[in-house]
Structure formats: structure tokens, C-alpha cells
Write an enzyme that holds these catalytic residues in place. Structure first.
Site, mmCIF file in Angstrom:
data_model
loop_
_atom_site.group_PDB
_atom_site.id
_atom_site.type_symbol
_atom_site.label_atom_id
_atom_site.label_comp_id
_atom_site.label_asym_id
_atom_site.label_seq_id
_atom_site.Cartn_x
_atom_site.Cartn_y
_atom_site.Cartn_z
ATOM 1 N N GLU A 1 0.896 -1.224 0.025
ATOM 2 C CA GLU A 1 -0.109 0.149 -0.129
ATOM 3 C C GLU A 1 0.790 1.057 0.018
ATOM 4 O O GLU A 1 1.978 1.263 0.655
ATOM 5 C CB GLU A 1 -0.792 0.083 1.309
ATOM 6 N N ASP B 1 0.129 5.347 0.649
ATOM 7 C CA ASP B 1 -0.823 6.123 1.131
ATOM 8 C C ASP B 1 -0.585 7.822 0.960
ATOM 9 O O ASP B 1 0.550 8.168 1.310
ATOM 10 C CB ASP B 1 -1.111 5.927 2.602
ATOM 11 N N GLU C 1 -3.012 10.574 2.979
ATOM 12 C CA GLU C 1 -4.193 10.551 3.863
ATOM 13 C C GLU C 1 -4.172 12.165 4.045
ATOM 14 O O GLU C 1 -3.019 12.847 4.713
ATOM 15 C CB GLU C 1 -4.298 9.772 5.023
#
Length: 295
Positions: A110, A112, A114
Site C-alpha cells: 500500500e 498512502d 491521507e
């Protein structure tokens, strides 16, 4: 880490990967959101609209009952992927807008972005993380140096066999290099989709959970446009292979930061970084992770 021309492991990885990729020209993601993305949850809270210039905008909204989200229709094994986002304006404390690449399963990979909501007038916090084989714990946080709610800004992930680079409006803000030679896992074997969502996380998102979501401000809306996966290798599960765009002779597939790019990351870290796992000796009392030391 720079690409060597002496038969190094990284060069072998790249040459081997390009050999797997189809040489057919495949151009993906010229801004057709309906074609490239699909809404996956939210019970009507996510929707496609047109602006005054007849441009497609995808809006994700969050209220007390639910958030919403979408995913890419394609899976990718390496690529440079861009999207423009206008974040939730005003008092967005407690909310998180997430935009990330991810595979599936317990041992997933993953990458990311955010965006942690804020009180009106406070800067947005951009939280980044990388998971390899299900293991994360590589968090960095910076303040954005502009108001990301006034206009659309471009957020990009460049993922190739050499490194993962995060960009904001073309400025590199973080690099995670392939250091498998030091025993550091690197995401290179699992195809990933793009996912994005907006959700309530007031137990941790703003000031460690001290500031809660003000539901009188709902719905909270994040807007997206100009999704671009033209420079990406699209994975086909039926044939267990991928097809790459041949634009620029795969230049993104070999790209690593030069001295100027490394200097820009240092500028971001010096002026805007508020957390870096690589300096958190309390969290890692027995020694920082191996990728945190200079080569």
C-alpha cells in the site's frame, strides 16, 4: 539510489520488467472519470457532476451516517498516477480524505496519501505511509504550504522498481528507495488499484483525537478531477501480465531523484515536517529501521 549501467540488480529488474510489458501503445486516463474510476460505496454520497466548463468532477461526501469512496477500474504494477483534489473546506476536524494504491490480502502492499482534517484556519496535515507485505509503520506527516481547499492541487505517486516518490503539485515531498539489499521489503510484486474515500476518524485524525467532528458542518465534501494513469502499467489478472504505455521510452520506469529533487525534499522536511518515523527514537528504542540510515 541511481540506475547503474554495470549490470546492477536494479537495471536487471527494470530490463526484465520492460520485457514483460507489451510494446503496444496504450494510453490510459485522459480525464474520463466514468471510464477510469468506479464508485464503490456511500449509498449515493459519491457522484459525478459537471462544472461550468463541462469538466467532470467526482465528489465524495461524508455525513453522520456514512462516508463514500471509489476505486480505479484498472490494477497497476508500477506507474506514475496523478489526480487533482480539492479538499474539504472550513471546519473539517475529525475527517480523513484518503487517496492510495493498495493490493488485497493480509500481506498487502500500500502507498498512502491521507489528508487529516483541521479546524478552520489551521493548516491541513498530509500523512503518508507505505506498507510492504502487510507491514506499515513508515509514517511521515507534513503541513501543506498552501490552502488545499481553495483550488484543485495535483497529488502524484511515482512507483517504479527503484523507488516510490510522492509529489504535491510536482514538488517531491517524500521518497522511499528500494533497499532490498539491506533487507528492507519493497513493493514490487503485487498489482494495486487506486482507492479513495472520505470517512470519520475523530478518534485520532485531528490533534490525536482531541478535536471531534462537528457534524453541524456536514456534509463534508472532497472533489476530484483529471485522474491520469497514462504512464502506468495496467495489470491483467487473466494473463498475469501488464501492458505499459510506451510514451517517453518508459522514462518514468527508470526515474529517480536527482540532486535538485533531493534538495526539494530536504526543503519540505526542514520547513513543513511535523512527524518522521525515521527520527522517532522513543518508538524504536532498539534502533531505527534500516532504511532510515544514510547509504
Amino acid at each position: 539510489m541511481r540506475l547503474q549501467k554495470d549490470g546492477s540488480e536494479n537495471e536487471i529488474i527494470i530490463i526484465g520488467f520492460v520485457a514483460v510489458c507489451s510494446l503496444l501503445v496504450a494510453v490510459f486516463g485522459d480525464g474520463d472519470l466514468d471510464r477510469d474510476l468506479e464508485i464503490t460505496w456511500g449509498d449515493g454520497r459519491a457522484r459525478m457532476v459537471g462544472d461550468n466548463n463541462n469538466e467532470q468532477i467526482l465528489k465524495l461526501s461524508l455525513d453522520r451516517d456514512s462516508g463514500s469512496g471509489f476505486q480505479s477500474k484498472n490494477q497497476y504494477l508500477f506507474g506514475k498516477i496523478d489526480v487533482q483534489i480539492k479538499l474539504v473546506p472550513g471546519d473539517s476536524a475529525g475527517t480523513v480524505t484518503a487517496y492510495y494504491l493498495s493490493s488485497l490480502g493480509f500481506a498487502h502492499d500500500e502507498i498512502d496519501f491521507e489528508f487529516l482534517g483541521n479546524l478552520s484556519g489551521d493548516p491541513y496535515v498530509l500523512h503518508t505511509n507505505i506498507y510492504t507485505q502487510g507491514q506499515g509503520d513508515k509514517e511521515q506527516q507534513i503541513y501543506l504550504w498552501f490552502d488545499p481547499t481553495k483550488n484543485f492541487h495535483t497529488y502524484s505517486i511515482l512507483w517504479n522498481p527503484l523507488n516510490v516518490i510522492f509529489y504535491v503539485d510536482g514538488t517531491p515531498i517524500r521518497v522511499f528507495k528500494n533497499l532490498e539489499a539491506r533487507g528492507v521489503p519493497f513493493p514490487k510484486n503485487q498489482a494495486m488499484r487506486i482507492y479513495s474515500s472520505i470517512y470519520d476518524a475523530d478518534q485520532w485524525a485531528t490533534r490525536g483525537g482531541a478535536v471531534k467532528t462537528n457534524w453541524s458542518e456536514a456534509p463534508f465534501i472532497a472533489s476530484y478531477r483529471n485522474f491520469n494513469d497514462r504512464h502506468a502499467c495496467v495489470w491483467t489478472s487473466s494473463s498475469s501480465s501488464s501492458s505499459c504505455s510506451s510514451h517517453h521510452q518508459y522514462s518514468w520506469l527508470r526515474h529517480s531523484l536527482n540532486a535538485s529533487g533531493e534538495a526539494m525534499i530536504k526543503w519540505v522536511q526542514k520547513n513543513f515536517m511535523i512527524y518522521n518515523y525515521c527520527t522517532d527514537t522513543q518508538r524504536f528504542p532498539h534502533g531505527l529501521p534500516p532504511e532510515c540510515s544514510s547509504p
